[in-house]
Design a protein around this motif. Sequence first.
Motif, mmCIF file in Angstrom:
data_model
loop_
_atom_site.group_PDB
_atom_site.id
_atom_site.type_symbol
_atom_site.label_atom_id
_atom_site.label_comp_id
_atom_site.label_asym_id
_atom_site.label_seq_id
_atom_site.Cartn_x
_atom_site.Cartn_y
_atom_site.Cartn_z
ATOM 1 N N SER A 152 -23.049 -5.177 6.622
ATOM 2 C CA SER A 152 -23.939 -4.078 6.233
ATOM 3 C C SER A 152 -24.336 -4.243 4.778
ATOM 4 N N SER A 153 -25.400 -3.562 4.376
ATOM 5 C CA SER A 153 -25.959 -3.773 3.040
ATOM 6 C C SER A 153 -25.141 -3.153 1.931
ATOM 7 N N GLY A 154 -24.191 -2.292 2.251
ATOM 8 C CA GLY A 154 -23.295 -1.758 1.233
ATOM 9 C C GLY A 154 -23.931 -0.800 0.256
ATOM 10 N N THR A 155 -24.759 0.141 0.756
ATOM 11 C CA THR A 155 -25.394 1.115 -0.143
ATOM 12 C C THR A 155 -24.402 2.122 -0.675
ATOM 13 N N THR A 156 -23.298 2.345 0.043
ATOM 14 C CA THR A 156 -22.332 3.354 -0.394
ATOM 15 C C THR A 156 -20.923 2.793 -0.550
ATOM 16 N N THR A 199 -32.298 11.669 -6.787
ATOM 17 C CA THR A 199 -30.887 12.023 -6.661
ATOM 18 C C THR A 199 -30.654 13.431 -7.189
ATOM 19 N N GLY A 200 -29.447 13.940 -6.949
ATOM 20 C CA GLY A 200 -29.076 15.240 -7.477
ATOM 21 C C GLY A 200 -28.178 15.107 -8.692
ATOM 22 N N VAL A 201 -28.417 15.940 -9.690
ATOM 23 C CA VAL A 201 -27.606 15.968 -10.902
ATOM 24 C C VAL A 201 -26.893 17.321 -10.956
ATOM 25 N N PRO A 202 -25.573 17.347 -11.187
ATOM 26 C CA PRO A 202 -24.844 18.631 -11.221
ATOM 27 C C PRO A 202 -25.427 19.603 -12.246
ATOM 28 N N ASP A 203 -25.511 20.867 -11.852
ATOM 29 C CA ASP A 203 -26.047 21.897 -12.747
ATOM 30 C C ASP A 203 -25.301 23.204 -12.482
ATOM 31 N N GLU A 204 -24.817 23.857 -13.522
ATOM 32 C CA GLU A 204 -24.016 25.076 -13.376
ATOM 33 C C GLU A 204 -24.794 26.200 -12.717
ATOM 34 N N LEU A 205 -26.084 26.303 -13.027
ATOM 35 C CA LEU A 205 -26.879 27.412 -12.518
ATOM 36 C C LEU A 205 -27.353 27.171 -11.093
ATOM 37 N N ARG A 206 -27.922 25.993 -10.841
ATOM 38 C CA ARG A 206 -28.554 25.727 -9.548
ATOM 39 C C ARG A 206 -27.672 24.907 -8.598
ATOM 40 N N GLY A 207 -26.533 24.471 -9.038
ATOM 41 C CA GLY A 207 -25.689 23.602 -8.217
ATOM 42 C C GLY A 207 -26.044 22.149 -8.455
ATOM 43 N N GLN A 208 -27.305 21.810 -8.203
ATOM 44 C CA GLN A 208 -27.831 20.482 -8.500
ATOM 45 C C GLN A 208 -29.288 20.601 -8.931
ATOM 46 N N ARG A 259 -28.773 4.699 -4.448
ATOM 47 C CA ARG A 259 -28.767 6.002 -5.134
ATOM 48 C C ARG A 259 -27.370 6.351 -5.629
ATOM 49 N N VAL A 260 -26.359 5.852 -4.901
ATOM 50 C CA VAL A 260 -24.984 6.128 -5.306
ATOM 51 C C VAL A 260 -24.708 5.592 -6.707
#
Length: 550
Positions: A201-205, A475-484, A539-540
């Motif tokens: 497998s391509s190993g994306t994760t 991607t998602g970035v952690p955020d205290e207000l919105r979660g991501q 993306r990981v």
Amino acid sequence: MKKFSSTSYEEFVHEFTLRVPENFNFAYDVLDSIAEEDPQRLAMVHVDDAGVRNDYSFAWFQEQSAKLAGALEKQGLKKGDRVMLILYRRAEFWVSMLACHRLGLVPVPSPSQLTVKDIDFRVRRANIRGMIVEDSVADRVEAARANCPSLTCLVQVGGDSVADGWNAYNELIESGASVFPRPQEPERNAGGDDPLLIFFSSGTTGMPKMVEHLHTYPLGHYVTGAYWHDLEPGDLHLTLADTGWGKAVWGKFYGQWMAGAAVFVWDFRGKFEPAELLEQLSQHKITTFCAPPTVYRFLIRQDLTKYDLSALRHCTTAGELLNDSVFHEWKEMTGLPIYEGYGQTETTLQILTLPCMEAKPGSIGRPAPGWDVVLMDAEGNICDPGQEGEICVKTSEGAPVGLFSGYLEDPEKTASVMFDGYYHTGDKAWMDEDGYFWFLGRVDDLIKSSGYRIGPFEVESALVAHPAVVEAAVTGVPDELRGQLVKATIVLAPDYSESEQLTKELQDHVKKVTAPYKYPRIINYVKELPKTISGKIRRVEIREQDAKPE
């Protein structure tokens, strides 16, 4: 198999049946059958990096693969032994695959970009006994060889000389007999439920996994060639794919030959140039074509009026989300819609758009016949239309033809995706009221922001529709207000440079193309995106980089 015409998806699914012969072996039951019925039928049109064209018949592949099978047997290789292939898009790849099928060897197609460390890992992980590789790769294999005691047979294709302990491909193949009858002894006769091949497998994760397929696997690709690619006898089909990855046997081998078509192979070695691809399509009168959406994005930036594409009648795509603008521009420029499909290294074509169906831009289509596909929520409930869920394949009443047998020597990983009567793909989608599936991304890639669930493909599709954007990873970035927060990592087109004004323009563009809440609040400009050696965005890796303390 005889292809039939259908006027609707429902009729196709109802009428289609796939017969699985006992102890099926593609080399004997398909290649030899065609070669004996019509020896000079065209199997492949091959154009090398210098532009030299060679046409190969089924009889040629029959004889060459028989010779190689006999020669490899003399080298001590036997049924069940694993052989790694690192070859470019040269005819020797197909010959080597067929020779392995005849002998019951288990080929492991691998990309030419592998490093010494990669080769070392894969050879030891899969207990590889033989290798058939390009001369340009031989030095890397030689460097890994001392650490790989399982290797007993090394074959070099091309080059003026070979190192000690190596066999020259041309000399080896000439040592074999031109006929290799199907063995009758059980310990030599391969087919049916015996292992056919292994893909890493391509190993994306994570680390690459060994995906094992059985000898029935090629039959699962009949739908790919005959119906999704819409192939007829006499067609010349081009799938743009490297031989080191599963897409090559999806689009350049099994299904196309079973459908009666010939495959077109363009063995370019340098950087992909859209204009050169269009020249190949034009000069060689390609009739059907399959490529990732990224390739279509490059093609529509060219002046297509310079090329004679009159022979081209059917186009398909898979591997990424096809955004609306590319679909409509290609159709406007060529008159041809692009039919999407979906599958994985672990499967054949699970979901498809057929010529008898409306091609909805951005939808991967509806389940292929024989594949009972549902969407499941986190609790294992079947999702209603409009509800997001994981793409799952029902296996409780028998696995569909083409589903992998498992992750080799990794029962825990296999059990993590095959349970409760389903194969869990790890991919998310939703289904509309017409039964069409809409891909969202890997389960781990989904972004949860302010109560919304956002698939990266949706935002990426909107971004690449802007002329400034060549590639995008969301991607998602952690955020205290919105979660991501939604973050976009972007590669710009040559005529553009980063600026606050461009960032605002791209954000506004996304708000207009898709739901406004999905727009990227953070945009980062880079020269290139992190990718696997198969070209898939990691993306990981972006998420891991963002998680590191500054």
